[in-house]
Design a protein around this motif. Sequence first.
Motif, PDB file in Angstrom:
ATOM      1  N   ASN A   1       0.858  -1.180   0.000  1.00 40.86           N
ATOM      2  CA  ASN A   1       0.000   0.000   0.000  1.00 40.86           C
ATOM      3  C   ASN A   1       0.895   1.230   0.000  1.00 40.86           C
ATOM      4  O   ASN A   1       1.810   1.318   0.803  1.00 40.86           O
ATOM      5  CB  ASN A   1      -0.841  -0.088   1.282  1.00 40.86           C
ATOM      6  CG  ASN A   1      -1.714   1.110   1.487  1.00 40.86           C
ATOM      7  OD1 ASN A   1      -1.277   2.249   1.326  1.00 40.86           O
ATOM      8  ND2 ASN A   1      -2.934   0.875   1.866  1.00 40.86           N
TER       9      ASN A   1
ATOM     10  N   THR B   1       0.511   4.234   1.016  1.00 42.75           N
ATOM     11  CA  THR B   1       0.525   5.055   2.228  1.00 42.75           C
ATOM     12  C   THR B   1       1.403   4.408   3.295  1.00 42.75           C
ATOM     13  O   THR B   1       2.140   5.103   4.013  1.00 42.75           O
ATOM     14  CB  THR B   1      -0.903   5.253   2.746  1.00 42.75           C
ATOM     15  OG1 THR B   1      -1.681   5.771   1.678  1.00 42.75           O
ATOM     16  CG2 THR B   1      -0.929   6.211   3.895  1.00 42.75           C
TER      17      THR B   1
ATOM     18  N   HIS C   1       4.356   2.196  -5.648  1.00 46.05           N
ATOM     19  CA  HIS C   1       4.089   2.837  -4.361  1.00 46.05           C
ATOM     20  C   HIS C   1       4.853   4.151  -4.236  1.00 46.05           C
ATOM     21  O   HIS C   1       4.490   5.014  -3.456  1.00 46.05           O
ATOM     22  CB  HIS C   1       4.492   1.901  -3.221  1.00 46.05           C
ATOM     23  CG  HIS C   1       3.625   0.684  -3.138  1.00 46.05           C
ATOM     24  ND1 HIS C   1       3.904  -0.375  -2.340  1.00 46.05           N
ATOM     25  CD2 HIS C   1       2.475   0.372  -3.775  1.00 46.05           C
ATOM     26  CE1 HIS C   1       2.968  -1.301  -2.483  1.00 46.05           C
ATOM     27  NE2 HIS C   1       2.095  -0.870  -3.357  1.00 46.05           N
TER      28      HIS C   1
END
Lengths: 922, 66
Positions: free
Chosen positions: A38, A40, A282
């Motif tokens: 992910n 974040t 990412h």
Amino acid sequence: MLQGWVIALASFAYLGVLFAIAWYGDRRADAGHSIIANPTIYALSLAVYCTTWTYYGSVGRAAATGIGFLPIYLGPTLMLALWWFVMLKIIRIAKANRLTSIADFVAARYGKSQLLGGLMTVIAVIGVVPYIALQLKAVSNSFTILLHYPEIVMPARADTLPVLQDSTLYVALIMAAFSILFGTRHLDATERHEGLVAAIAFESLVKLLAFLAVGLFVTFGIYDGFADIFTRASIEPRLESLLRFGGNYSSWASLTFLSMAAIMLLPRQFQVAVVENVNENHLHRAIWQFPLYLLLINLFVLPIALGGLLLFEGGGVDADTFVLTLPMAFQQQGLALLVFIGGLSAATGMVIVETIALSTMVCNDLIMPIMLRWQWLGLSQRSDLSWQLLNIRRWAIVIILLLGYLYFRVAGEAYALVGIGLISFSAVAQFVPVIVGALYWKGGTRAGALAGLSAGFLVWTYTLLLPSFAKSGWLPSDFMQHGLFGVTLLLPQQLFGLSGLDEISHCLFWSMFANIGAYVGVSLLRQPNAREAGQATLFVDAFRATQTRAGARFWRGSAQVQDLLPLTARFLGPERAREAFASYAQRRGVASLAELVADADLVLYAESLLAGAIGSASARAMVASVVQEEPLGLDEVMNILDEASQVRAYSRQLERQSQELSAATRELRAANQRLKELDRLKDDFMSTITHELRTPLTSIRAFSEILHDDPRTALDERKRFLGIIVGETERLTRLINQVLDLAKIESGKAEWHIAEVNLREVVKQSVESTSQLFKERSIALEVDLPDSVPPILADHDRLIQVIINLLSNAVKFCVPQAGRVAVRMRQEGGMLRMDVADNGPGIRHEDQTIIFEKFRQGGQSSDVLTGKPQGTGLGLPISRQIIERCGGRLWVESAPENGKEGATFSFTLPLRILDQPEKERA
Amino acid sequence: MNRSRLTGQRLVAIFLLGCVLLNYPLLFLFNRDANLFGIPLLYAYIFLAWAGLIGLMAWVIELRRD
């Protein structure tokens, strides 16, 4: 309430949560469900950049220099914008070559040099271990302060506990345990630790929330918003200077540069940004999310600093502790505990990732090369070294942490520890030239990199590290005041008399000067050797397509699978090695390991597997020991590179040619179509011409037979018949002449006598030679010619042929006696235009194109008397060919449908000189 | 390079803009005794410029089409 056991319990509970998260993350990863896939989480893991130096130290720096703490965070913000190119390239290279640390990255680029990897590791360890000590000190200090609640006591005045009662030691040991558990679980070719990253991301969240909580409490709880704090500060004379920028701008710029380097090159940043990267996409979101994190964690720094300074006026409270002491001063126990936990998370995050990164470097680039040398003496019988490798890393982690702890105990409040943040950044900045060169310059060599790093490191040691020792009282301060050996030019912080800079800018200037100078200078002394050139291409051209296994191009030799597999198994463990080889065989479409061919690809694959475990330089040495290699010479490498670029050029050429080919095919198809059409026309032509030839022949033969068979034919009859025969023969001859003529013109074999021609004269001649025709049929001829015309370029005789043809056609179609033919000539622009108009029956619109085709005549052209077509049907086609050959145009205008009589044949011919003076115009 | 060239160029432009905005001499222009809603001008300027850069980066990254 905040007794020791409460704090300890809270700390251990927090660390327990970390263990749980890491354990869960690893378990999910093993099950194939990554919880860190992910962007974040990736951005949050990058925030391992913010250590206790940020968490506690920023406020301290702000209290001393105002906004002087900000460049440390502005630099990364700017740098992240460039990550789109730079970091992506590093990630691609690292993944393709299984590079697991920054030392390995540099070693691999400069010809897989063990020496270079070792030097990088030494610099990193010396630069970073004190920084680990700083984290331990921060944990220890905050613990001590919190322990004395509700009193606010500075740790310097607190009693120093003996080592075994020092909670910091236990915290360090727990960190080591965590690093060992989640950082060295198994030897992984990619060296990724999902659980660890999950825990780090969680820690980043905790420290941010804790810091924001203090910030909000100070700004809106103790004071009345930002404006209130700033207004109060601005009336305090001692604080006023903090609201403006008092430092010098060179320091601002060098801090920005240092932090830009640090965000990429600190071992822990390389670990989380490159090694632990799950998916290069990412990177995109992290480009703005990480700077946002930095902005948020800095928002309240200045308010807290000013708030603390206003509150503890002259109270002997260290500004570094304001984050913790402000809540304590207002009896906010819960908040104080949260702050402590936040600080703990900042420290643990940094220490854990840094020790893991350093242990990989120490193991792969320092211990392995030494061990492998011994190993041929003793350890070579061991068939499985993978556990040993893990153990080396585990011991490295413990030793690094204990070194950090030791440094912390020894240094205490010394300057050497307090100022270490920037000193450490400056050490890491020494990596900048070799890394930039690694990514963008093919000319850098191993010798150059060694020279640059050593020179930079020496200057750093002399101008920054040793002075910090001297300021701590560990070294005689003699050389600080008088220079080395009493030479004032060698004053460590005014080297060669350079003054006016702060110590960081001073060190940065001289170290970069020495570093870049030595790196570039030594690199340029000689050509890169074969291996350096090959590796340089793999690094610099990493973005070029089809780079997968490109390294295989640079390897030549012979190898056996039964050598490579055991070698790999020794370091990865037999099972993992067999798995890796089997998956390779599967990818290559080979049924079993036995059938694998040990070609360059497989050798490279084995080497990259080993590189993940023991570093690229050691992997190279190991592989070289079991295969027979023929080293490539520089010329050969250059040839391969040339070939590669040639292949690219060829493929571009091929693409272009195939496009051209398809265009040519289209043209050919059209040409073929046209050829078929022409073939058909030719057949038509042949049948027409034979027909045309047969008609007069039949008539000649018929009359000849009559004359032959019947000797009693009357003389008059004979004369008439002979007359017909002569006439038909003439017609035949004319026809054949014209056919030959046309064939010549069309095939381009006709002879042309192009010369300057006066069209007026040509017309006059033609009119004269046809005047008999006009007289015979009593047709009036009007000639309207200008007095003089400019010359044209044409064939004189053929022009006469055209005009006679047009005139005789006109005569043919005019009614005798009433017929009228007009010949006009005009100059129009750059052309001469000639019209031959008659008042005959005209040509219907649909016949107007037909009459220019061979053997085709206008529908009404047949002789009224004989019904036979007059002429051969070749005159007009020949005339049009002639005119077009001379650059002109021949056409007909006639509209019998509209009741207009006659037809006008016109042609134009270009003048020889286009711009004729006005006076010559007709 | 199979990346959106435009996005890369935009980010480099933001980098250059940031270098100018957050350095001497522009910084010097705001180093004055002035307030913006009670917050010192320099402090407000740096944080606004910083936030602006992050906003630009987010805009470029999130609205790219590749």
